[in-house]
Scaffold this motif. Structure first.
Motif, PDB file in Angstrom:
ATOM      1  N   VAL A   1       3.995   8.720   5.503  1.00  0.00           N
ATOM      2  CA  VAL A   1       3.841   8.835   6.957  1.00  0.00           C
ATOM      3  C   VAL A   1       5.241   8.956   7.564  1.00  0.00           C
ATOM      4  N   LYS A   2       5.289   9.331   8.844  1.00  0.00           N
ATOM      5  CA  LYS A   2       6.586   9.361   9.510  1.00  0.00           C
ATOM      6  C   LYS A   2       6.911   7.948   9.989  1.00  0.00           C
TER       7      LYS A   2
ATOM      8  N   THR B   1       1.061   9.723  11.838  1.00  0.00           N
ATOM      9  CA  THR B   1       0.319  10.428  10.794  1.00  0.00           C
ATOM     10  C   THR B   1      -0.829  11.231  11.414  1.00  0.00           C
ATOM     11  N   ASP B   2      -1.083  12.402  10.852  1.00  0.00           N
ATOM     12  CA  ASP B   2      -2.197  13.228  11.335  1.00  0.00           C
ATOM     13  C   ASP B   2      -3.549  12.604  10.979  1.00  0.00           C
ATOM     14  N   LYS B   3      -3.541  11.694  10.022  1.00  0.00           N
ATOM     15  CA  LYS B   3      -4.799  11.054   9.610  1.00  0.00           C
ATOM     16  C   LYS B   3      -4.919   9.665  10.217  1.00  0.00           C
ATOM     17  N   ARG B   4      -4.410   9.509  11.421  1.00  0.00           N
ATOM     18  CA  ARG B   4      -4.337   8.192  12.058  1.00  0.00           C
ATOM     19  C   ARG B   4      -5.679   7.466  12.103  1.00  0.00           C
TER      20      ARG B   4
ATOM     21  N   GLN C   1      -1.387  10.421  16.892  1.00  0.00           N
ATOM     22  CA  GLN C   1      -0.743  10.201  15.584  1.00  0.00           C
ATOM     23  C   GLN C   1      -0.212   8.781  15.382  1.00  0.00           C
TER      24      GLN C   1
ATOM     25  N   TYR D   1      -3.402   7.155   0.879  1.00  0.00           N
ATOM     26  CA  TYR D   1      -2.890   8.522   0.655  1.00  0.00           C
ATOM     27  C   TYR D   1      -3.117   8.976  -0.781  1.00  0.00           C
TER      28      TYR D   1
END
Ligand code: PLP
Length: 375
Positions: free
Chosen positions: A276-277, A296-299, A346, A372
């Motif tokens: 993740v960032k 994260t795009d999958k938040r 996100q 992940y």
């Protein structure tokens, strides 16, 4: 692999005030009892002692204890004579109180988009200044300093006041200066969630300007110069003696708490950066990690996955200010603040309080890695 939380019954809460109190109970009971026995409950010696302690800590001239962090901003706006018809610029990703304080003095909040560090975008800021602009309220969100160098420069060029919303950032530094002491007035909250906190509501105002200090001191207590003489209209925004005592105890631990928050942040940064960032420390900043926000795009899926494993997370904030129902009259629309709108989908705040155990932090890290790994 480290033990899985799903196999434990111990949930990891986003905050854990009970655990915190258990560690401090004896000290708090003894000090609070002294206040109760003293027969003096509002302002008084404990508040003066706290004001002095904070002034030393922040290396600033004047500090005042007030009722809460929102009031701190309202009082600051009031003594700067910000009123109906005036505009105040603030970041669109903040707690609602930053904007609410502006509306409370009848001024208009003007929102500014943020950058990926979640703080006000100084590249856009200057374009929002009009003849009506009176002040900017940078927010040091998550305890990460906003770009005060650029903000002070813009303020000087346009003769604008700077009120720092340092509710989340006590102890954070920008280029060696404590946040909340760089602009004209700094506003801090002592809400139980904040890094320095009390057991109820409380706040602090800081300034290096003697005139501002005198005005603020007057209006926090009805404009009363003394018991019988009222020289201006004010309000009741006093800090209780009991809360001041609790904050004074907190001052003994604040640096330790900050160190522990940064230690946990470091573990997340080291272990989660591939998935993740993560927020990164900047060489001229000192962040105090009031929150630790990953991107994260999958938040939503990740948040749900963690919840199933008994790990509580939060979103700060899921609705940017311009999209709140209450902001409809300001006539903003979807798409006006593309970065804040994207980040709102996100962002995920992980637990980062000092009382988290290393095992718990490990569990959080491993659970995120598992999420992940399954993709
Ligand atoms: C907590 C907070 C406030 C308000 O403080 P209160 O003491 O709850 O009134 C204002 N701004 C920000 C960014 C905050 O996090």
């Amino acid at each position: 692999m480290i033990s899985q939380l799903s196999t434990q019954d111990q949930a990891i809460h986003f905050v854990n005030f009970k655990r915190r109190y258990a560690l401090m109970r004896d000290e708090i009971i003894s000090e609070v009892n002294k206040v109760f026995a003293s027969g003096s409950y509002i302002l008084g010696e404990p508040v003066e002692e706290l004001e002095e302690s904070i002034a030393n800590y922040l290396k600033c001239k004047y500090v005042l204890g007030v009722a809460n962090g929102t009031d701190a901003i309202i009082l600051a706006l009031k003594i700067l004579n910000i009123d109906a018809g005036d505009e105040v610029i603030l970041p669109v990703n903040s707690f609602i109180a930053t904007a609410g304080a502006v509306v409370a003095v009848k001024a208009k909040p003007v929102f500014c988009d943020v950058t990926e560090d979640l703080n006000i975008d100084v590249e856009i800021l200057e374009k929002l200044i009009t003849k009506k602009t009176k002040a900017i309220i940078p927010v040091h969100l998550t305890g990460r300093p906003a770009n005060m160098g650029a903000i002070m420069k813009i303020a000087k060029q346009h003769s604008l006041a700077i009120i720092e919303d340092a509710a989340q950032s006590i102890g954070a530094e920008f280029e060696g200066k404590m946040t909340g002491t760089i602009g004209d007035i700094g506003c801090f909250s002592l809400h139980p969630l904040k890094n320095l906190h009390v057991y109820g509501d409380g706040g602090l105002i800081t300034t290096n300007n003697k005139y501002f200090y005198k005005q603020l001191k007057l209006i926090r207590n009805h404009g009363l110069l003394d018991r019988d003489t009222c020289v201006c209209w004010g309000l009741n925004s006093r800090l209780d003696s009991v809360q001041a005592k609790i904050a004074l105890i907190g001052m003994k631990y604040l640096n330790l708490w900050t160190t522990r928050r940064r230690e946990i942040a470091k573990k997340y940064q080291t272990n989660l950066g591939d998935f993740v960032k993560v927020p990164v420390d900047n060489h001229n900043h000192f962040s105090v990690y009031h929150n630790f926000i990953i991107l994260t795009d999958k938040r939503d899926q990740l948040m749900h996955f963690l919840q199933e494993k008994n790990i509580e997370t939060k979103i700060h904030y899921s609705v940017p200010l311009h999209l709140q129902p209450v902001a409809a009259s300001l006539k903003y629309k979807h798409g006006d603040f593309s970065v804040a709108e994207r980040l709102s989908k996100q962002m995920l705040s992980l637990p980062v309080y000092p009382e988290l155990t290393n095992d718990e932090v490990e569990n959080i890290i491993e659970t995120i890695k598992n999420f992940y790994g399954k993709k």
